[in-house]
Structures are given as structure tokens and as C-alpha cells.
Scaffold this motif. Structure first.
Motif: not given
Length: 332
Positions: A132-137, A191-196
Motif C-alpha cells: 500500500n505504498a502510495y497511501n502509507s507514505l 495526513e498520509r500518502g499521495i492524494t488519489q
């Protein structure tokens, strides 16, 4: 790359098609154009209205069960990010030079060929997947990387407006709205991840992954181990005492002639991932480690093979318990 007419509406209900219809009105079009330009200029100067980051989420059922959340932001956020993505395309060669091929022309083909070349040369290869890389960053790591890029751009007298726009957008939290079919809507802060759906999301995530790979390289070299991105065809592969790596978005490959070096590189990479809020994994926090070209002459090599074989068998058993035999057959 242009905004599509069919782009979904965000929390404000506006679509690109609505703006196009308004722009042709003689009494409104010029004023709307002027205000839009002012908004883009403000974001490029580092100023940002937090409400622009509101996200409307829809839960889409997956064919195999569960749901996939699809988030859509306002077009007023997407437009500045779309312009930023177009103007910071010059970052792509820098990311490629650091081992991240996501933004390179024919990136998937380059990624596959470099990994295949290592396998054909008899190197040990670990192909890793990030959960879940994009959402966990962690957003703080995004800001840290963007600050470094902004400072570097200013030092070389380059325009940093697009990078400042990204920093402004990812420097604020997001209010997420889930409009359920039954029951009241759910609202929470992210407050995490890359915005979809962010037009600059691939470049932003690519920049962070390139930074993680470079941190891994520096850590390995600090321990006396040579490390570098896997080279293109025609250039020599990693030597017996060196480690090579490359990435395509959140898929990462490490290669080395020695299995101990390979596992050390993977552990170092995992530590740098954890510092950015991410982890490797398929299933219950585990990752598959694909190793090719194994040398089993030494006792140490045989021990490594047994260890990795046991790990893979554990993963297989885990997948069977979760009734994911189809995934097992595709992966192995």
C-alpha cells in the motif's frame, strides 16, 4: 497530457466540463480565466487554501472481495497540480539517474530488461513489493524531499514555483468525505500518502522513492559496500562485491553476485522504507523474495537457500489459509 472531460467531480461537484462551458460566456469567461490564473500563481508561490485538498471517496467493490477506495479532489486542486506536473517533467532524468524508472519513456520495459539482464548474468535478484505504498507514505518525508529539491533548484537559479506548489498541496491535511448509500456520511482527516488522482502524484512518489534508494546506497557505501542503480544495456553490471538496484513506482529490484550482500541490501532498504512510513509485504506483513542464479557451492550459500525456501513456504501456507491459491500460482 490534458485534463479529461470525463474527470469525476470532487466535493464541490465541479467538473472540467463545467468550466469549459463557462469559459465561452462573454460576460463570465474572461473573469473566470483571470481568477484561475491568479489561483495557480498563488499556489506556485507556496500559498494554499486547505479546503482545496478535500477528498470525496467512493468505495468500489473488488472482483475478489473487499472494496477499493477511489478518492477525487476538487478541480481547483487538480489544475495547479496538473500544471506543476507538466513543468517539473525535467526531474525525470534525475529520478532515472537515481534508479527510479517510473517517469522514464518505456519505463516498464527498461525495468524488466535490466532485471532480466541480471538474471541472465547469473546474479542473485530480489524483487520486492511495497505494501500500500502510495497511501502509507509519510507526508513529512514528502515535504523533506520537496524542500531539498526546492533548495537545489534555487541554488542553480532554476524556477522552483512548481515544486513550491507541490509542497503547499502536500503540506496540508485532507478532509475525506465518504458518502455512504445508507447512513450518514463519514468524515475524517488524512495526513498520509499521495492524494488519489493527483496529476503530480507519480512524480512526487517517484521523487520520494528515488530518495529512499539513494539513502540506501549511501548507507551501504558507509559500510564499505559499493552500490549503484542498475545500468542500461552496454554498461557493466555490478561487480562481485557490489549491489545494483532499480525501481518502477513501488516495485523494486536488487541484484548482487553474493547472496549475503543481497540480503544486507534488502534489510537496509527495509529500514529506509520504515523511516518513510512504508513496509514490504504480501499477506500478513511478509514479502516474497525471488532469487535467481543461486550459487550453492558454499555452506553459507546453502544456508541462505534454506532460509529463503522456508520463508517462501511460510508465505505459501499463509496464502493457502487465506484461500489465495490463484495468487500463489501466478507469483510462483
Amino acid at each position: 497530457m490534458t485534463p479529461r472531460h470525463s474527470c469525476a467531480a470532487g466535493p464541490d461537484g465541479l467538473r472540467y466540463s463545467h468550466l469549459r462551458q463557462l469559459l465561452v460566456l462573454p460576460d463570465l469567461g474572461p473573469r473566470l480565466t483571470q481568477l484561475t490564473e491568479q489561483l495557480v500563481d498563488l499556489v506556485a508561490s507556496g500559498r494554499y487554501c486547505p479546503s482545496l485538498s478535500d477528498v470525496c471517496v467512493t468505495a468500489i467493490p473488488k472482483p475478489g472481495g473487499g472494496v477499493r477506495p477511489i478518492g477525487v479532489t476538487s478541480i481547483w486542486r487538480r489544475m495547479p497540480m496538473f500544471i506543476a506536473a507538466r513543468t517539473i517533467g525535467a526531474l525525470s532524468p534525475i529520478l532515472v539517474g537515481l534508479g527510479q524508472l517510473a517517469t522514464a519513456p518505456a519505463g516498464p520495459q527498461l525495468f524488466a530488461r535490466r532485471a532480466q539482464r541480471c538474471a541472465e548474468a547469473g546474479l542473485c535478484i530480489a524483487r520486492l513489493d511495497i505494501r500500500n505504498a502510495y497511501n502509507s507514505l509519510e507526508r513529512c518525508r514528502v515535504i523533506e524531499v520537496l524542500d531539498h529539491l526546492i533548495s537545489d533548484a534555487r541554488r542553480h537559479h532554476h524556477d522552483a514555483g512548481s515544486l513550491m506548489a507541490l509542497r503547499a498541496a502536500y503540506g496540508s491535511s485532507e478532509e475525506v468525505f465518504w458518502r455512504r448509500r445508507s447512513g450518514p456520511p463519514v468524515i475524517f482527516t488524512n495526513e498520509r500518502g499521495i492524494t488519489q488522482g493527483c496529476p503530480a502524484g507519480v512524480l512526487t512518489f517517484g521523487a520520494v522513492m528515488a530518495d529512499i534508494l539513494d539513502r540506501t546506497r549511501r548507507d551501504l557505501e558507509g559500510g564499505g559496500i559499493e552500490a549503484a542503480p542498475l545500468p542500461p544495456k552496454g554498461q557493466p553490471l555490478p561487480a562481485d562485491s557490489a549491489v545494483g538496484y532499480t525501481a518502477l513506482h513501488d516495485d523494486v529490484v536488487f541484484a548482487a553476485a553474493d547472496q549475503e550482500l543481497l540480503l544486507l541490501a534488502v534489510q537496509t532498504f527495509k529500514a529506509n522504507l520504515a523511516a518513510a512510513g512504508m513496509e514490504l509485504g504480501i499477506g500478513d506483513g511478509k514479502s516474497f523474495l525471488f532469487i535467481f542464479g543461486l550459487r550453492v557451492a558454499r555452506d553459507t550459500d546453502q544456508m541462505m537457500v534454506r532460509r529463503e525456501t522456508e520463508q517462501i513456504q511460510d508465505d505459501i501456507e499463509l496464502l493457502r489459509k487465506q484461500r489465495l491459491d490463484q495468487l500463489h500460482s501466478r507469483k510462483l
